[in-house]
Design an enzyme around this catalytic site. Structure first.
Site, short mmCIF file in Angstrom:
data_model
loop_
_atom_site.label_atom_id
_atom_site.label_comp_id
_atom_site.label_asym_id
_atom_site.label_seq_id
_atom_site.Cartn_x
_atom_site.Cartn_y
_atom_site.Cartn_z
N LYS A 29 0.66 -1.46 0.01
CA LYS A 29 0.01 0.25 0.43
C LYS A 29 0.56 1.29 -0.09
CE LYS A 29 -1.40 1.13 4.42
NZ LYS A 29 -1.90 3.11 4.42
N ASN A 30 2.26 0.83 0.43
CA ASN A 30 2.28 2.64 0.76
C ASN A 30 3.95 2.83 -0.46
OD1 ASN A 30 0.69 2.80 3.16
ND2 ASN A 30 2.60 2.44 4.77
N ILE A 57 8.21 7.28 16.82
CA ILE A 57 7.34 7.31 16.08
C ILE A 57 6.75 8.40 15.89
CG2 ILE A 57 6.65 7.33 13.67
CD1 ILE A 57 9.61 6.43 13.82
N ASP A 95 4.63 -0.04 12.77
CA ASP A 95 3.32 -0.45 11.85
C ASP A 95 3.51 -1.41 11.85
OD1 ASP A 95 3.45 1.73 8.70
OD2 ASP A 95 2.83 1.97 10.37
N CYS A 122 -5.49 13.75 13.32
CA CYS A 122 -5.73 11.19 12.93
C CYS A 122 -5.74 10.05 14.25
CB CYS A 122 -4.36 10.90 11.74
SG CYS A 122 -2.96 10.29 12.62
N VAL A 142 2.80 18.43 8.56
CA VAL A 142 3.29 18.25 7.36
C VAL A 142 4.55 19.29 7.15
CG1 VAL A 142 1.74 17.02 6.32
CG2 VAL A 142 1.06 19.72 6.26
N ASP A 143 5.12 20.30 7.99
CA ASP A 143 6.07 21.17 8.49
C ASP A 143 7.38 20.86 7.07
OD1 ASP A 143 6.23 19.33 10.30
OD2 ASP A 143 7.92 20.05 11.02
N GLN A 144 7.93 19.57 7.34
CA GLN A 144 8.68 18.91 6.24
C GLN A 144 8.71 19.01 5.41
OE1 GLN A 144 11.71 18.58 8.31
NE2 GLN A 144 10.75 20.02 9.66
N ARG A 180 -9.03 -0.54 4.45
CA ARG A 180 -7.85 0.17 4.05
C ARG A 180 -6.54 0.27 4.29
NH1 ARG A 180 -6.79 6.32 7.57
NH2 ARG A 180 -5.53 5.89 5.77
N ARG A 213 0.19 14.39 13.03
CA ARG A 213 0.80 14.28 12.00
C ARG A 213 0.86 15.68 10.79
NH1 ARG A 213 -1.16 8.82 10.20
NH2 ARG A 213 0.64 8.84 8.89
#
Ligand code: EPZ
Length: 417
Positions: free
Chosen positions: A22-23, A327, A305, A117, A124-126, A397, A122
């Site tokens: 998936k990823n 993480i 995960d 979430c 997204v600044d990077q 998902r 989480r």
């Protein structure tokens, strides 16, 4: 809302085929935005998140032709609307992966902020920091990131922390930027490497994927390509943890053992016998697992995960396991549900102290996020009596027909409406 009804107590025996990752599939689907030529993908998993990404890309202007055999052809003759709306982004954070390729392809993008979430904040600044370094201007307005860039130009970007989709977003954007981009402190996950391989097949110049320094030399345009998505290492690890917990003997075909060293090491420590071939893994487990402590880390460390699945394994192991999540700041939701099944778990900040018990007792539990759901299914396989896992849309998902695959291994598991 679908539920899974599981009657525990049976070992797992037999063979299952692992689906595509998936990823890896999600960022690779976004690579189709970078060219008007067709991108032909094989081994795409049939998952809710893949359907969501296909829907998002469709709204943007990508024709995605999904075939029954798990192949998919994507073509973006023109960008119709460079927008990722809140309604879709809130259901799948990976939607942010359209930001980089849209800026590279058409110089603008309007992407909803992902919001929180279940597994913590989480940000997204990077992603934004890197795109701004490449010349993008990004304004945050009404919950959306409004980004513009005449033409992205290469830059040297030192990421403040290891981020998988952050690395992927910047790699996608840099492929068509003017000049060379260097990503330092890049993520090393196999899914990053698979994306780089696909981009290279499309004509991108990328070196160092899989290491913490990735160099991308921008090109004027990219062509189409044919690419086969790598096997899903987290699905593989999930089945291995299930077999270690339930006992038995399972063979996973179409797997990639070389992307699971940390997981295989922990399973051997738990007492499992593991043998590997280039594209298959076999696990045999007799008797009760030994408690195994772990600490999640970016690849090649132990995957976050896989944390929930190993907490379920620890719940009935012999001894006490210390499970530390480094993480995400809120990825122990499954601990509260495992306690309902009789697990002895004490949460101390970023560490869960899991004292193995002889037997878990079946109960009604609720899935809270994708991998937590997998942990609860594993616990249900070993619990005495019946476990009912609710809200399993989380599972859908990221797992292709999990109950069918587990049923084929002898588990008593069925989906109920
Ligand atoms: C990817 O998410 C995976 N998703 C996740 O898998 C996985 O858990 C995660 O990487 C870690 O391995 C996909 O690849 C689609 P991160 P991602 O950016 O990229 C912080 C699953 O189960 N961070 O590597 O969103 C962040 O808050 C999913 O399939 C920032 O602070 O994760 C987190 O604490 C769940 N700023 C840490 O870094 C940023 O700009 C790692 O996040 C980006 C991230």
């Amino acid at each position: 809302m679908d539920k899974l009804r599981i009657t525990g107590g049976r070992p797992l025996e037999g063979e299952v085929r692992i689906s595509g990752a998936k990823n890896a599939a999600l960022p690779i689907m976004c690579a189709a935005l970078l060219t008007a030529r067709p991108l032909s993908l094989a081994n795409v998993p049939r998952l809710r998140d893949v359907r969501t990404m296909a829907k998002l890309l469709g709204q943007i202007g990508v024709e995605a032709d999904e075939r029954a055999d798990g192949s998919m052809v994507l073509a973006t003759s023109a960008i119709r609307e460079p927008v990722a709306p809140y309604e879709l982004v809130k259901t799948m954070r990976a939607s942010v992966l359209v930001l980089g390729p849209l800026l590279a392809r058409c110089g603008q993008a309007r992407v909803s902020l992902p919001g929180g979430c279940a597994i913590g904040s989480r940000p997204v600044d990077q992603h934004l920091k890197g795109l701004q370094a490449m010349g993008a201007t990004i304004a945050i307005e009404h919950g959306y990131m409004n980004a513009r860039a005449e033409r992205l130009r290469g830059a040297r970007i030192v990421m403040d922390l290891v981020t998988v989709t952050g690395t992927e977003n910047l790699m996608l954007a840099a492929s068509l930027a003017e000049g060379t981009t260097v990503l330092e402190n890049a993520a090393r996950e196999p899914e990053v490497v698979d994306l780089a391989r696909c981009l290279a097949a499309m004509g991108a110049h990328i070196e160092g994927a899989g290491s913490s320094v990735i160099r991308i030399e921008g090109v004027r345009s990219l062509s189409g390509a044919a690419h086969r998505v790598i096997p899903d290492r987290i699905e593989t690890g999930t089945f291995l943890a299930a077999a270690a917990a339930a006992g038995g003997r399972v063979r996973l075909s179409g797997a990639a053992p070389d992307s699971l060293d940390a997981t295989l090491g922990k399973l051997r420590e738990a007492g499992a016998t593991i043998s590997t071939q280039p594209d298959a893994i076999e696990i045999e487990m007799a008797g009760r697992a030994n408690a195994v402590s772990l600490r999640t880390a970016p690849y090649p460390g132990f995957a976050t995960d896989m944390q929930a699945q190993f907490m379920a394994l620890a719940a009935t192991a012999r001894g006490t396991a210390m499970i530390t999540e480094t993480i995400f700041d809120n990825r122990f939701q499954h601990a509260l549900e495992l306690q309902r099944l009789g697990a002895d778990i004490t949460l101390r900040g970023d560490t869960a102290v899991v004292k193995g018990v002889e037997r878990l007792q079946g109960a009604k539990v609720m899935a809270t996020d994708l991998r937590a759901s997998a942990g609860l299914v594993i616990a249900g396989l070993v619990a005495q009596g019946e476990t009912l896992v609710d809200r399993i849309y989380h599972l859908d998902r990221g797992y292709e027909a999990l109950e069918r695959k587990l049923g084929a291994l002898g588990a008593r598991i069925q989906r109920v409406k």
